[in-house]
Design an enzyme around this catalytic site. Structure first.
Site, mmCIF file in Angstrom:
data_model
loop_
_atom_site.group_PDB
_atom_site.id
_atom_site.type_symbol
_atom_site.label_atom_id
_atom_site.label_comp_id
_atom_site.label_asym_id
_atom_site.label_seq_id
_atom_site.Cartn_x
_atom_site.Cartn_y
_atom_site.Cartn_z
ATOM 1 N N PRO A 1 1.785 7.711 -0.586
ATOM 2 C CA PRO A 1 2.259 8.487 -1.743
ATOM 3 C C PRO A 1 3.662 8.142 -2.227
ATOM 4 C CG PRO A 1 2.483 9.790 0.238
ATOM 5 C CD PRO A 1 1.813 8.522 0.656
ATOM 6 N N GLY A 2 4.338 7.193 -1.545
ATOM 7 C CA GLY A 2 5.605 6.718 -2.075
ATOM 8 C C GLY A 2 6.814 6.860 -1.173
ATOM 9 N N LYS B 1 7.915 5.445 1.647
ATOM 10 C CA LYS B 1 8.634 4.259 2.106
ATOM 11 C C LYS B 1 9.322 3.556 0.946
ATOM 12 C CE LYS B 1 5.589 3.742 6.096
ATOM 13 N NZ LYS B 1 4.805 4.963 5.832
ATOM 14 N N CYS C 1 -0.367 3.562 11.246
ATOM 15 C CA CYS C 1 -0.323 4.835 11.967
ATOM 16 C C CYS C 1 -1.526 4.894 12.906
ATOM 17 C CB CYS C 1 -0.266 6.026 11.018
ATOM 18 S SG CYS C 1 -1.603 6.097 9.814
ATOM 19 N N ALA D 1 0.874 -1.178 0.000
ATOM 20 C CA ALA D 1 0.000 0.000 0.000
ATOM 21 C C ALA D 1 0.909 1.225 0.000
ATOM 22 C CB ALA D 1 -0.930 -0.014 1.206
ATOM 23 N N ALA D 2 1.481 1.526 -1.155
ATOM 24 C CA ALA D 2 2.687 2.358 -1.229
ATOM 25 C C ALA D 2 2.469 3.863 -1.295
ATOM 26 C CB ALA D 2 3.528 1.920 -2.433
ATOM 27 N N GLU E 1 -0.403 0.289 -5.306
ATOM 28 C CA GLU E 1 -1.439 1.098 -4.657
ATOM 29 C C GLU E 1 -2.757 0.807 -5.350
ATOM 30 O OE1 GLU E 1 -3.770 3.043 -2.518
ATOM 31 O OE2 GLU E 1 -1.651 3.111 -1.911
ATOM 32 N N ASP F 1 -5.033 -5.505 -6.371
ATOM 33 C CA ASP F 1 -5.328 -5.936 -5.002
ATOM 34 C C ASP F 1 -4.432 -7.114 -4.627
ATOM 35 O OD1 ASP F 1 -6.729 -8.520 -5.780
ATOM 36 O OD2 ASP F 1 -8.042 -7.062 -6.761
ATOM 37 N N ASP G 1 2.330 -1.355 5.053
ATOM 38 C CA ASP G 1 1.899 -0.215 5.874
ATOM 39 C C ASP G 1 0.394 -0.131 5.676
ATOM 40 O OD1 ASP G 1 2.429 2.025 7.574
ATOM 41 O OD2 ASP G 1 2.074 3.331 5.867
#
Length: 426
Positions: free
Chosen positions: A112-113, A115, A231, A109-110, A133, A160, A178
């Site tokens: 906005p990029g 990580k 988070c 689940a990358a 994503e 997915d 994440d």
């Protein structure tokens, strides 16, 4: 937000004293953000001379805390891709993943990029990262950020986990999950996250997270390692999700190395980052391993017909990409396979793309500009230079950032019109 419900659900792992400290800290404004430099483009000594108030991170390589009032997001060096701005907790994900130059990595689940790009910096553009994503809008932002930083080793896709696990079981040497979450760790940053929080949302997210972590584990190669992070402050989305994986697979929980500012619950190999203990918003991190010996990934070593290291991919639009390892994606949207070199035109040949100008190892002629010239070019102006005609790669501090076409001692501006701007400071 239901404040009492929020406090009550934290009692699964926090004392009343620590709950009060957390609630109090959520009313304080986060003072610091963090940058990660691309050490292939700029070194620590140079960045510290330019920004002497930077605070070097105590253990994360090439990371610096800075006061948000510095507004580095409006700076010239940020614009040309010398560093990426990340929340101080987020930098620990790639750090503890410990990526190597021969890894094949999946970031599930990358967007906005951050990580993926931090991981790519650590790998020095070697190995391969598949940044996925599922959101059609957020994946466009992810792709734009990958382009901005000249990442040859990142492919951007949108699908997915069910599709991925059917095509790539036991494949990736390392994985970042994440996971989408209730977002309580972002309360200070986004008031909407706070107002939107409910305990039912926590439970709904936990259900999804359990599906995702099982799918992610099935994608992990034997001997491979995975970071699970959120988070969220919720035990239901953190420890309980990891424990669900441990209960239903042969996964091994690895110990996150100890550091100042961590908080550990009963699942004490994992860590919480809480804003009253650690300089950041809020995060949870766990590291997982699949048993057995990891098999090495074989990356192509020979130069291709364009005299560049890596594999060439041409899509159905005749767009030419360069990456380190091509995977075969079936019925998966692929936005980019590494660096877009350009488009092949039947009459004009290869027309270079702006993205290629951001790639440090491109084979274009370089012209280094002054600070003033660089700012003017990004604004959209033409430059006067006594140099031979033809296409050139413009650099600042030897950092490549744009294409220009020289004709009669003028560098015509090829900076994308949608990216042109007046930079406020250095």
């Amino acid at each position: 937000m239901d404040s009492e419900n929020f406090k009550q659900h934290l009692k699964k792992y926090l004392s009343n004293e620590n709950i009060d400290k957390l609630i109090t800290s959520l009313n304080d404004k986060q003072k610091y953000s963090c940058i990660i430099i691309d050490e292939e483009k700029i070194d620590k000594e140079t960045i510290k001379k330019i920004y002497p108030t930077l605070i070097e991170h105590p253990f994360v390589k090439n990371a610096f805390l800075y006061d948000k009032e510095l507004e580095l997001g409006k700076s010239l060096l940020f614009e040309i891709g010398a560093f990426y701005i990340l929340e101080p907790c987020s930098i620990l994900v790639s750090h503890f993943l410990n990526p190597q130059k021969d890894d094949l990595i999946l970031d599930i689940a990358a967007a906005p990029g951050g990580k993926s790009i931090h991981t790519s910096f650590l790998m020095k553009n070697k190995g391969q990262i598949i940044s996925n994503e599922i959101s059609s809008s957020r994946v466009e932002i992810l792709s734009s950020n990958v382009e901005k930083y000249g990442r040859k080793n990142i492919s951007v896709i949108s699908t997915d986990t069910k599709t991925l696990k059917n095509q790539f079981p036991n494949t990736f040497t390392k994985i970042i999950l994440d996971a989408p979450c209730s977002g309580s760790g972002m309360f200070r940053k986004d008031i909407n996250m706070k107002e939107d929080w409910t305990y039912n949302k926590v439970l709904s997210c936990a259900t999804l997270q359990k599906e995702l972590i099982i799918d992610a584990y099935s994608l992990l190669a034997e001997g491979g390692e995975m970071i699970y992070s959120t988070c969220s402050y919720s035990y239901e989305e953190d420890e309980e999700v990891v424990q669900y994986l441990l209960n239903n697979t042969d996964a091994i929980l690895l110990d996150i190395p100890s550091f100042n500012g961590e908080y550990r619950s009963s699942l004490n190999k994992t860590v919480h980052l809480l804003p009253f203990l650690y300089q950041g918003e809020g995060h949870y991190i766990a590291k997982i391993k699949k048993p057995n010996t990891l098999k090495k990934i074989n990356f192509p070593q020979n130069k291709n017909k364009y005299n560049l290291d890596g594999e060439i991919f041409i899509n159905n639009k005749n767009e030419l990409f360069l990456t380190n390892l091509l995977l075969s994606f079936k019925n998966i949207r692929v936005l980019r396979n590494g660096i877009k070199i350009g488009t092949i035109d039947k009459k004009l040949g290869l027309i270079y793309d702006h993205a290629y100008a951001r790639f440090l190892q491109n084979n274009l002629s370089k012209v280094d500009l002054s600070k003033e010239e660089t700012i003017n070019f990004i604004y959209g102006l033409t430059l006067n230079k006594t140099i031979p005609d033809g296409y050139v790669n413009l650099t600042y501090l030897n950092i490549p950032f744009a294409l220009g076409k020289v004709s009669k001692n003028q560098i015509k501006n090829h900076y994308p019109k949608g990216l042109r701007k007046k930079l406020l400071h250095y």
